[in-house]
Scaffold this motif. Structure first.
Motif, PDB file in Angstrom:
ATOM      1  N   ASP A 289     -16.648 -18.148  74.488  1.00 47.81           N
ATOM      2  CA  ASP A 289     -15.265 -17.890  74.872  1.00 47.81           C
ATOM      3  C   ASP A 289     -14.381 -17.696  73.644  1.00 47.81           C
ATOM      4  O   ASP A 289     -13.186 -17.967  73.678  1.00 47.81           O
ATOM      5  N   ASN A 290     -15.008 -17.268  72.540  1.00 47.40           N
ATOM      6  CA  ASN A 290     -14.305 -17.007  71.278  1.00 47.40           C
ATOM      7  C   ASN A 290     -13.753 -18.282  70.632  1.00 47.40           C
ATOM      8  O   ASN A 290     -12.796 -18.222  69.869  1.00 47.40           O
ATOM      9  N   SER A 291     -14.376 -19.406  70.940  1.00 47.38           N
ATOM     10  CA  SER A 291     -13.953 -20.665  70.311  1.00 47.38           C
ATOM     11  C   SER A 291     -14.888 -21.082  69.179  1.00 47.38           C
ATOM     12  O   SER A 291     -14.739 -22.176  68.632  1.00 47.38           O
ATOM     13  N   GLY A 292     -15.854 -20.246  68.860  1.00 47.26           N
ATOM     14  CA  GLY A 292     -16.808 -20.606  67.818  1.00 47.26           C
ATOM     15  C   GLY A 292     -17.715 -21.752  68.198  1.00 47.26           C
ATOM     16  O   GLY A 292     -18.275 -22.430  67.341  1.00 47.26           O
ATOM     17  N   GLY A 293     -17.877 -21.979  69.482  1.00 49.08           N
ATOM     18  CA  GLY A 293     -18.712 -23.073  69.970  1.00 49.08           C
ATOM     19  C   GLY A 293     -17.967 -24.366  70.168  1.00 49.08           C
ATOM     20  O   GLY A 293     -18.510 -25.324  70.722  1.00 49.08           O
ATOM     21  N   LYS A 403     -30.099 -19.455  78.985  1.00 48.10           N
ATOM     22  CA  LYS A 403     -29.943 -19.414  77.535  1.00 48.10           C
ATOM     23  C   LYS A 403     -29.137 -18.178  77.142  1.00 48.10           C
ATOM     24  O   LYS A 403     -29.438 -17.061  77.557  1.00 48.10           O
ATOM     25  N   GLY A 404     -28.106 -18.400  76.351  1.00 49.86           N
ATOM     26  CA  GLY A 404     -27.248 -17.306  75.933  1.00 49.86           C
ATOM     27  C   GLY A 404     -26.093 -17.050  76.870  1.00 49.86           C
ATOM     28  O   GLY A 404     -25.153 -16.329  76.519  1.00 49.86           O
ATOM     29  N   THR A 405     -26.153 -17.629  78.068  1.00 49.57           N
ATOM     30  CA  THR A 405     -25.037 -17.530  79.015  1.00 49.57           C
ATOM     31  C   THR A 405     -24.330 -18.878  79.119  1.00 49.57           C
ATOM     32  O   THR A 405     -23.115 -18.981  78.921  1.00 49.57           O
ATOM     33  N   ASN A 406     -25.103 -19.914  79.428  1.00 52.57           N
ATOM     34  CA  ASN A 406     -24.557 -21.265  79.496  1.00 52.57           C
ATOM     35  C   ASN A 406     -24.929 -22.101  78.277  1.00 52.57           C
ATOM     36  O   ASN A 406     -24.685 -23.304  78.249  1.00 52.57           O
ATOM     37  N   SER A 407     -25.515 -21.449  77.288  1.00 55.22           N
ATOM     38  CA  SER A 407     -25.614 -22.025  75.946  1.00 55.22           C
ATOM     39  C   SER A 407     -24.945 -21.036  75.000  1.00 55.22           C
ATOM     40  O   SER A 407     -24.806 -19.849  75.304  1.00 55.22           O
ATOM     41  N   SER A 408     -24.524 -21.526  73.861  1.00 56.02           N
ATOM     42  CA  SER A 408     -23.679 -20.724  72.980  1.00 56.02           C
ATOM     43  C   SER A 408     -24.483 -19.688  72.199  1.00 56.02           C
ATOM     44  O   SER A 408     -25.618 -19.934  71.782  1.00 56.02           O
ATOM     45  N   THR A 409     -23.869 -18.545  71.978  1.00 59.86           N
ATOM     46  CA  THR A 409     -24.393 -17.534  71.062  1.00 59.86           C
ATOM     47  C   THR A 409     -23.413 -17.324  69.902  1.00 59.86           C
ATOM     48  O   THR A 409     -23.527 -16.348  69.161  1.00 59.86           O
TER      49      THR A 409
END
Length: 592
Positions: A289-293, A403-409
């Motif tokens: 969400d553009n929060s850097g994780g 993975k990659g949707t509900n975990s961070s990329t």
């Protein structure tokens, strides 16, 4: 700053508030208006931003002291320190700070002990900032003043309850005190009660927009007031609140609280499953969400299987052998209160236990030869060190398909370990079991039995069990083909009249909380409130050490001391700070 899924914040105001909060060290002494102009914060947008900043620390991350050391899940203080889990990883990884907490060999300068203290007082400070600034804002309606006051005081009560559970004797500082250097010579439960009651009195039952997930409402405040009474053993005060909450409690959306038929919904990062009817209060998490994780659940980022699979690091927080054994059941599908560690080990490497098990074991932990969501059977390489046993954490983990949707990329050092799993702070099953305790003490043992069996009947619902030879659907949080249970599952309700003996009833409820809330940061604090000077807490934890040292040599030298370790030490740095201009106002807890 953590996102609470509220869309009314103007970004520039929130950014300025974040910058001030991030830089403040003397958090209790310095009002926000000394750092930001009243023209920025003394208005509706500014006050609402301050309030969101107060919510943002619920996951234990951010501000002063926040991070893994102060995680809102209390994975170390509430679970590892009570025998739910081992610290995990290699002996040297966290060997100087996390391991001593679990072994009760820590010093009063321990980094984890200090961080939790600072984080919670940072939450108190933020709530006080809201209450100090609110009267200066002239564009806030009377209804919003009432609601904001209620939310801020509820949150202050929440953070103080965390401090009280951890450290017992702590100072109480509210928005009216200019000098935050106060002694810790009074029991602050009355202050906590008053703050939580203000939440009950001032926050609406339902959010009219029905969109602000993570906000407190009247019912959430009432649930925490009931919980405070349970810690104080005020069962007669708690019981009518539980009666009201079970009959009428609801989410801010207006949905009545209930148990999820599918237990896995409680631990799913899927946005359509979390914040469910069973979620009373949760720290919100989101990723990508553009929060850097930084909006993800970073407080639990170490608590994943090692190597390949979910996370790929770091091999911490392995469920203990004693916890695995606790899920054994007898021929009637009931738990073995005192003999679960007798005989063969559950998932033992040689000659393992083959009897019946409560199916909640496999939603609590990953085990060899048992499907782990859609990742397949956990390989041995997921265990980082031989001292970590054979189990992996599971309740905070996402499926392979997510993975990659509900975990961070995002660009974060441990992106694979940052998830959108909310941090469960209170679930409806937790409330039901506390209500059962109150019924045993001052109400009806039959009603207590009813509440416990509601939880056990959900455990017996095969819709969410683990199955072999079947695909797993994260969108449904269940296995498609339910013909081959992954193990010999057997769990049944207690029979009518089983709680006629109140001592038996208490034991059953206490053990039910162990099973239902395992690995959720609850156990240490349950043992603490049940102890009442009897030494029962020391007995249980030292028995865990004596048994599990045969699995985990990292427990060497571990010992719980009665009359000391029921509470954590006041950080020595805080005691020193309180005496910077004279005699120290803070006194250390007994035994340290």
């Amino acid at each position: 700053m953590k996102k609470i899924q509220i869309k009314l914040i103007i970004p520039i105001v929130l950014l300025l508030v974040c910058l001030v909060y991030a830089c403040r060290k003397d958090m209790l002494n310095r009002p926000i208006l000394q750092s930001l102009s009243p023209s920025i914060v003394a208005n509706k947008t500014g006050v609402e931003s301050l309030l969101i900043g107060t919510y943002s620390l619920l996951d234990g991350v951010g501000g002063n002291g926040g991070g893994i050391n102060a995680a809102g899940s209390n994975w170390l203080f509430g679970s590892v320190a009570a025998g739910d889990a081992y610290k995990g990883s290699e002996p040297s990884d966290g060997g100087n700070d996390a391991l001593p907490v679990g072994n009760f060999t820590y010093s009063t300068s321990n980094a984890y002990i200090k961080s939790k203290y600072q984080l919670c007082f940072n939450g108190v400070s933020r709530a006080n900032d809201v209450l100090r600034t609110l009267p200066l804002a002239k564009d806030i309606s009377a209804d919003d003043v009432k609601r904001i006051t209620g939310e801020a005081r509820f949150l202050r009560g929440y953070y103080y309850m965390e401090l009280k559970k951890m450290y017992n004797m702590i100072p109480y500082i509210d928005e009216t005190q200019a000098d935050a250097n106060q002694p810790n010579d009074k029991d602050i439960w009355p202050n906590i009660e008053a703050d939580l009651q203000a939440g009950v009195d001032n926050i609406a039952e339902v959010d009219p927009s029905k969109s602000q997930k993570g906000r407190a409402n009247k019912w959430i405040a009432e649930a925490y007031l009931a919980k405070a009474y349970m810690f104080e053993h005020k069962f007669a005060a708690a019981k009518p609140l539980f009666d009201d909450l079970i009959a009428n409690g609801k989410r801010t959306s207006g949905q009545k609280w209930a148990l999820n038929p599918n237990m896995q919904f409680n631990f799913s990062p899927d946005p359509n499953q979390k914040n469910s009817v069973e979620s009373i209060f949760a720290a919100q998490a989101s990723v990508n969400d553009n929060s850097g994780g930084n909006n993800g659940n970073t407080g639990d980022e170490l608590n994943f299987p090692y190597n390949s699979g979910p996370g790929a690091c770091c091999g911490w927080f392995n469920p203990s052998q004693s916890l695995g054994n606790s899920f054994k059941t007898d021929a009637n599908g009931l738990p073995l209160f005192t003999t679960y560690n007798s005989g063969k080990k559950v998932s033992g490497k040689t000659d393992p236990y083959t009897g019946t098990l409560d199916p909640r074991i496999d939603i609590t932990m990953g085990r060899p030869n048992i499907p782990y969501l859609d990742w397949g059977n956990p390989p041995a390489s997921w265990i980082r060190d031989p001292t970590d046993g054979v189990f992996n954490p599971r309740k905070n983990v996402y499926s392979s398909a997510e993975k990659g949707t509900n975990s961070s990329t995002e660009n974060y050092w441990a992106a694979n370990e940052v998830t959108s799993n909310n941090v469960n702070l209170m679930r409806y099953s937790d409330l039901l079991l506390m209500a059962a305790e109150a019924e045993v003490e001052v109400g009806s043992v039959d009603k207590a039995l009813e509440y416990v069996n509601m939880v056990r009947n959900r455990a017996a619902n095969p819709i969410w069990w683990i199955y072999k030879g079947s695909a797993y659907s994260p969108k449904a949080s269940e296995y498609a083909v339910k013909t081959d249970p992954a193990d010999n599952y057997l769990v049944k309700p207690y029979p009518a009249g089983a709680f006629a003996d109140k001592n038996y009833a208490r034991t059953a409820i206490h053990f039910e909380r162990k099973l239902e809330l395992a690995m959720e940061g609850q156990r240490f604090f349950d043992l603490q409130r049940w102890d009442q000077g009897t030494g029962s807490m020391a007995d249980e934890i030292n028995a865990f050490f004596a048994y599990d040292i045969n699995t985990n040599s990292q427990l060497n030298g571990a010992h719980f001391t009665k009359g000391k370790n029921e509470y954590y030490a006041i950080p020595q740095s805080e005691i020193d700070l309180s005496g910077a201009t004279g005699a120290s106002k803070l006194k250390q807890n007994p035994g340290y």
